[in-house]
Design a protein around this motif. Sequence first.
Motif, mmCIF file in Angstrom:
data_model
loop_
_atom_site.group_PDB
_atom_site.id
_atom_site.type_symbol
_atom_site.label_atom_id
_atom_site.label_comp_id
_atom_site.label_asym_id
_atom_site.label_seq_id
_atom_site.Cartn_x
_atom_site.Cartn_y
_atom_site.Cartn_z
ATOM 1 N N LEU A 50 -5.451 -20.814 -42.788
ATOM 2 C CA LEU A 50 -4.661 -20.999 -41.559
ATOM 3 C C LEU A 50 -3.382 -20.181 -41.707
ATOM 4 C CD1 LEU A 50 -4.946 -24.852 -40.967
ATOM 5 C CD2 LEU A 50 -6.351 -23.040 -40.026
ATOM 6 N N LEU A 59 -2.786 -24.965 -29.241
ATOM 7 C CA LEU A 59 -4.048 -24.856 -29.990
ATOM 8 C C LEU A 59 -5.241 -24.620 -29.055
ATOM 9 C CD1 LEU A 59 -3.403 -27.859 -32.418
ATOM 10 C CD2 LEU A 59 -3.408 -25.446 -33.066
ATOM 11 N N LEU A 62 -8.463 -22.861 -30.005
ATOM 12 C CA LEU A 62 -9.373 -23.528 -30.958
ATOM 13 C C LEU A 62 -10.092 -24.719 -30.324
ATOM 14 C CD1 LEU A 62 -7.040 -23.524 -34.095
ATOM 15 C CD2 LEU A 62 -8.920 -21.963 -33.616
ATOM 16 N N GLU A 92 -5.436 -18.243 -36.821
ATOM 17 C CA GLU A 92 -4.015 -18.260 -36.459
ATOM 18 C C GLU A 92 -3.694 -19.520 -35.666
ATOM 19 O OE1 GLU A 92 -2.978 -14.438 -34.732
ATOM 20 O OE2 GLU A 92 -2.671 -13.732 -36.787
ATOM 21 N N VAL A 93 -2.551 -20.120 -36.030
ATOM 22 C CA VAL A 93 -2.120 -21.364 -35.367
ATOM 23 C C VAL A 93 -0.637 -21.247 -35.021
ATOM 24 C CG1 VAL A 93 -3.833 -22.853 -36.498
ATOM 25 C CG2 VAL A 93 -1.639 -22.439 -37.627
ATOM 26 N N THR A 97 2.292 -26.487 -36.707
ATOM 27 C CA THR A 97 0.955 -27.098 -36.847
ATOM 28 C C THR A 97 0.891 -27.916 -38.138
ATOM 29 O OG1 THR A 97 -0.094 -25.302 -35.619
ATOM 30 C CG2 THR A 97 -1.524 -26.625 -37.026
ATOM 31 N N LEU A 157 -6.056 -30.649 -36.766
ATOM 32 C CA LEU A 157 -4.876 -29.804 -36.570
ATOM 33 C C LEU A 157 -4.081 -30.420 -35.425
ATOM 34 C CD1 LEU A 157 -6.362 -26.172 -36.767
ATOM 35 C CD2 LEU A 157 -5.673 -27.696 -38.616
ATOM 36 N N LEU A 159 -0.272 -30.293 -33.343
ATOM 37 C CA LEU A 159 0.903 -29.447 -33.100
ATOM 38 C C LEU A 159 2.117 -30.312 -32.803
ATOM 39 C CD1 LEU A 159 2.229 -26.679 -32.568
ATOM 40 C CD2 LEU A 159 1.396 -26.818 -30.235
#
Length: 330
Positions: A50, A59, A62, A92-93, A97, A157, A159
Amino acid sequence: MSGSNFVDYVKIWFASGKGGAGSAHLRRAKYVPKGGPDGGDGGRGGHVILKANPQLWTLLHLKYQKHIKAEAGANGSSNNCTGRQGKDVVVEVPLGTVVKNPDTGEVLAELTEPGQEYIVMRGGKGGLGNTHFKSPTNQTPRYAQPGEPGEEGWRILELKILADVGLVGFPNAGKSTLLATITAAKPEIADYPFTTLVPNLGIVAYRDFKSFVMADIPGIIEGAAEGRGLGHRFLRHIERNSVLLFMIPATSVSITKEYKILLNELKKYNPELLDKRRLLAITKCDLLDEKQLKNLWRRVPKEIDYVPISSVAQMNLDVLKDKLWNLIHE
């Protein structure tokens, strides 16, 4: 609905690549009757990594990716050739995150710096070829190591928005209007509760080309910490703000009571939120006459500094920015 584009929670099954097997090859060449072992090592399996990207705010990309898998390493071969390494998968985030184990709730990583990386699943090691096992007493080993399996499993995940100032208040407190007035953000605004269905970020321009980031968090209602309304879903975004700007309209029946309810919801969700620096903005002050404005201090809680403002009339907005700037840089 614009809210569907803001995604702050995804659950994904990640799998790293298996390591390649080592080779158990024995050298065969003309005029070399007993060439001995020359099996190469297997290649490492690909990692799943990540990586924090400051250009991403959600996000969403995703949302529909339920499985992410890295490539396996290639097997070793003759002539001491090492197998090719499996390709890493870099996901990529956005900044802010948090990676969690869904079974235990344990926080495994937080990506808060641009370019920061976290290996969510580590690729399996490649197996050793038979060359490593030769010895004076075992000159033709006919075995090699298999590659190690990769790692796999579900990860959550989540945010949490990174902003200098988080706006805290009930629906219709004027948070979106303030954000739209002092930043270039364009939140959808209407005169009914829960207008803001997603957190909005805006950059506040300050003196001498300085700036700070402000986040409009959807309105909290009493019972938000227990999951009522939208509040619980978005309370996590307040955790990352360094200053909390409480916003209560001047038209409220009791400013002190509303302030205490808001404080209580934050405390129930996470007591550490009460350690953050706070400022109170009394909004919609353009609806008060001079006498009511003069006596406003009688209605405000004594333990917090306050600024009477009006986004519509542009009243005291520079004073508000000065106070916020000082709090951020205390």
